[in-house]
Write an enzyme that holds these catalytic residues in place. Structure first.
Site: not given
Length: 460
Positions: A80, A155, A179
């Site tokens: 990420k 996210s 997330s």
């Protein structure tokens, strides 16, 4: 023939260890898949094919020479883009950091690389972690591989979408109010928000310091266990890191769930979309058939979670972004800017009351864990939605609907495992989450593994 990109790390590890496949072949297969699919899915912000091929060649040489490092050796790993990676752009999904190249690598990533993981690239995300849809006006919206018109959740949407589409074998995520778990559930993969402080957040761009968690995402519970085994552990450079023993998580995967007591908060039975409610009640029946005891529990303090999470998250995010919000507010996506600017309006009494509500919820969780081993609820109360025309409004609405379900484990610091629950009538997955007491990841893996064996995404 099943393509290598769809195998789990657990399956690939045995093939790599016994030299039935090579790390180079595996990486080449993964990047072939990326080139074929990611123009539609948009899971990556930055791909690192040359870096990955060099790492794969080294891994191949090591394995041939008997220097096998363990089950992550040679496995494709997507990162990420809020985890710092030395010499590689780390944008946190933001225009503000588009040219930022760190001189260090986040502790959790460094551990995965030392264990032999191979970096495929940096994954798309909702800007600075400030949303649950993974819309991103700077790097393009990530799409749900099950239906490209639907959100993958956020996210860590790029992390979940990459797994679902076969663009990485393992990925990292972060979770401040859902997330990791929201995109895992919406993309039909597995994600763990660990106990607060179990995995270092050193080198991870913060959203809200006191709520941020770093954790693993994968296509199986076994893979999560492999990742957490490496990622967990005390880091003196992270003020929130805890000193706690790290069990051999894989030893718990085949223990079954006979006799496990699972509490279902009554608050998690109301306000569900019809398909979510149906799938959740079916899941409860299945768990009972597997030997678990289901007990409804009443946790009144859950009603405090949205207030506490919203005030703490926006307040701490506004603190981190304070100068940039004054000077470069137009560089933020509108939904993220609105979310963060709300925190500027937060006053000290509100923040203190939010922390008091957090303490009350934590104490309530501790009390209920005297009677049950785990808690269970849908990850979010809604089916995975298609992108709306007004994406700012949609993100705020999904966040509002989701927080009562996803925020409590962040507020209490307790671990939560998101698993697929089934497929809604719109053809896109929805999920549920097992919530444990502090440092109960081994029990989460135990129950999650038994649930995975029911093949929840294959049920008709």
């Amino acid at each position: 023939m099943t393509e290598l990109y769809s195998f789990t790390a657990t399956e690939l590890a045995q093939l790599l260890k016994t030299k039935q496949i090579s790390p180079v072949d595996l990486i080449q297969c993964t990047f072939k898949r990326i080139k074929e699919v990611d123009s539609s899915v948009n899971a990556y912000i930055t791909t690192l094919e040359e870096v990955a091929l060099r790492q794969a060649a080294l891994a191949e040489t090591e394995i041939i020479n008997g220097l096998y490092k363990g089950p992550l050796h040679g496995i494709p790993l997507g990162i990420k883009d809020n985890y710092e990676t030395k010499g590689i752009p780390t944008t946190a999904g933001s225009k503000i950091k588009e040219n930022y190249i760190p001189d260090q690598t986040a502790t959790a990533v460094e551990k995965l690389l030392c264990a032999g993981g191979i970096t495929t690239g940096k994954l798309n995300m909702h800007e600075f972690g400030g949303g649950l849809t993974n819309t991103n006006i700077h790097y393009g919206h990530t799409r749900n591989p099950w239906n490209l018109q639907h959100t993958p959740g956020g996210s860590s949407g790029g992390s979940a979408a990459a797994l679902a589409a076969g663009l990485a074998t393992l990925t990292t995520g972060t979770d401040t109010f859902g997330s990791i778990r929201v995109p895992a559930s919406m993309c039909g993969v597995y994600g763990l928000k660990p106990t607060y402080g179990l995995v270092s957040t050193k080198g991870v761009t913060p959203l809200a310091w006191s709520l941020d968690h770093a954790g693993p995402m994968a296509r199986s519970v076994s893979d999560l266990a492999l990742m957490l085994q490496v990622m967990a552990g005390y880091d003196p450079q992270d003020p929130a890191s805890i000193k706690a023993p790290v069990p051999h998580y894989k030893e718990y995967l085949q223990k079954g769930i006979n006799g496990i007591k699972i509490g279902v908060p009554t608050a998690y039975l109301d306000g569900l979309d019809e398909d979510v409610s149906l799938l959740f009640h079916n899941a409860l029946q299945t768990l009972q058939q597997l030997g678990a005891t289901i007990i409804e529990v009443d946790i009144e303090e859950l009603s405090l979670s949205s207030f506490a999470s919203y005030v703490i998250t926006t307040g701490e995010a506004a603190t981190y972004h304070y100068e940039k919000l004054q000077q470069n507010f137009e560089d933020y996506a509108p939904d993220v800017r609105i979310f963060f600017e709300t925190g500027i309006l937060t006053n000290t009494p509100q923040y203190v009351r939010a922390q008091q509500a957090r303490r009350a919820l934590t104490e309530a969780f501790q009390s209920v864990f005297d009677d049950v081993d785990l808690l269970l609820g849908p990850t979010v109360p809604i089916i995975t939605p298609a992108f709306a025309e007004d994406m700012v409004k949609q993100n705020l609405e999904i966040t509002k609907r989701s927080m009562p379900f996803t925020a409590p484990p962040n507020l209490t610091g307790t671990p939560s495992l998101a698993v697929p629950m089934g497929i809604a009538r719109n053809g896109v997955p929805v999920g549920m989450q097992f919530i444990g007491n502090h440092l109960s990841e081994k029990i989460l893996f135990q129950v999650g593994s038994s649930w995975e064996e029911t093949n929840p995404l294959d049920k008709k």
